[in-house]
Design an enzyme around this catalytic site. Sequence first.
Site, PDB file in Angstrom:
ATOM      1  N   TYR A 162      -6.966  52.472  38.013  1.00 28.51           N
ATOM      2  CA  TYR A 162      -5.961  53.165  38.701  1.00 28.51           C
ATOM      3  C   TYR A 162      -5.146  52.380  39.241  1.00 28.51           C
ATOM      4  O   TYR A 162      -5.748  52.084  40.504  1.00 28.51           O
ATOM      5  CB  TYR A 162      -6.642  54.404  39.586  1.00 28.51           C
ATOM      6  CG  TYR A 162      -5.468  55.446  40.267  1.00 28.51           C
ATOM      7  CD1 TYR A 162      -4.352  55.617  39.659  1.00 28.51           C
ATOM      8  CD2 TYR A 162      -5.878  55.365  41.641  1.00 28.51           C
ATOM      9  CE1 TYR A 162      -3.597  56.365  40.521  1.00 28.51           C
ATOM     10  CE2 TYR A 162      -4.910  56.198  42.194  1.00 28.51           C
ATOM     11  CZ  TYR A 162      -3.735  56.835  41.861  1.00 28.51           C
ATOM     12  OH  TYR A 162      -2.899  57.633  42.494  1.00 28.51           O
ATOM     13  N   ASP A 215      -4.375  55.134  34.446  1.00 31.45           N
ATOM     14  CA  ASP A 215      -2.743  55.211  35.101  1.00 31.45           C
ATOM     15  C   ASP A 215      -2.332  53.940  35.788  1.00 31.45           C
ATOM     16  O   ASP A 215      -2.981  53.410  36.742  1.00 31.45           O
ATOM     17  CB  ASP A 215      -3.003  56.370  36.118  1.00 31.45           C
ATOM     18  CG  ASP A 215      -1.692  56.765  36.869  1.00 31.45           C
ATOM     19  OD1 ASP A 215      -0.580  55.881  36.693  1.00 31.45           O
ATOM     20  OD2 ASP A 215      -1.855  57.695  37.820  1.00 31.45           O
ATOM     21  N   ASN A 272       0.655  53.321  36.504  1.00 27.37           N
ATOM     22  CA  ASN A 272       1.736  53.492  37.430  1.00 27.37           C
ATOM     23  C   ASN A 272       2.959  52.471  36.921  1.00 27.37           C
ATOM     24  O   ASN A 272       3.646  52.029  38.136  1.00 27.37           O
ATOM     25  CB  ASN A 272       1.414  53.384  38.946  1.00 27.37           C
ATOM     26  CG  ASN A 272       0.970  54.669  39.672  1.00 27.37           C
ATOM     27  OD1 ASN A 272       1.560  55.592  39.444  1.00 27.37           O
ATOM     28  ND2 ASN A 272      -0.214  54.733  40.196  1.00 27.37           N
TER      29      ASN A 272
END
Length: 261
Positions: free
Chosen positions: A109, A150, A152
């Site tokens: 993450y 993820d 980002n």
Amino acid sequence: MDRLKIATFNINGIRSRLPALLQWLDQEAPDVACLQELKAQEASFPIDEIRAAGYGAIWQGQKSWNGVAILARGSDPIESRRGLPGMEDDPQSRYLEAAVHGVLVGCLYLPNGNPQPGPKFDYKLEWFDCLIGYAQRLLDSGHPVVLAGDYNVVPTDEDIYNPRSWRKDALLQPESRERFARLLAQGWTDALRAKYPNERLYTFWDYFRQHWQKNSGLRIDHLLLSPDVAARLHDAGVDRWVRDQPHASDHAPTWIELDLA
């Protein structure tokens, strides 16, 4: 097992969205599921419900924020790393790694980085640099590896509905994109883009301005494959139906299928 299905899903609060998670596991039956943004402490992880659904799990929780987990259907993941090398003093729960069904799976993450410029963006870039360094070590190890999560990062303007309104966001900054490109240059394959080189596919739709209803999305959830894994890529996709459920996460599960034969 002729095929291995590995998925990544930012659940955006595992306690509040547990019914949605269990429904997805039951309907899509991924062999491996990487979860991000648990927003739950270690003791609050719903392991009993997940085991009842047929999955073993390892997890790294954190109060209110972050948190990652790896689920394996019919088995227990064998943990190989907790936390990213170079970020040993980082209090945020963002990286977990395990051997599952013959593949080394890293669940990550990556920091959001907003607002930028500022300390949150600096932290994002520091974390990204450590990931790049460790990813090279994983490639050099010769193990079959999937780095799922993820990130980002919106890799290109083809991965977002309208880049103009997001130009100042950390997800589109040149520094973020350059680091993602540097990862790929090591030899990793962006699975979804490899399978669908010319299609606009999204994995995230925020809760504002009817972005889901208008399909105004971003592609920020990625599965990167080491060369030997990429050679076995059979299929990839996004379980969009999950995003359309009541009280849904703002992400949809993203997955790959590998040929094992």
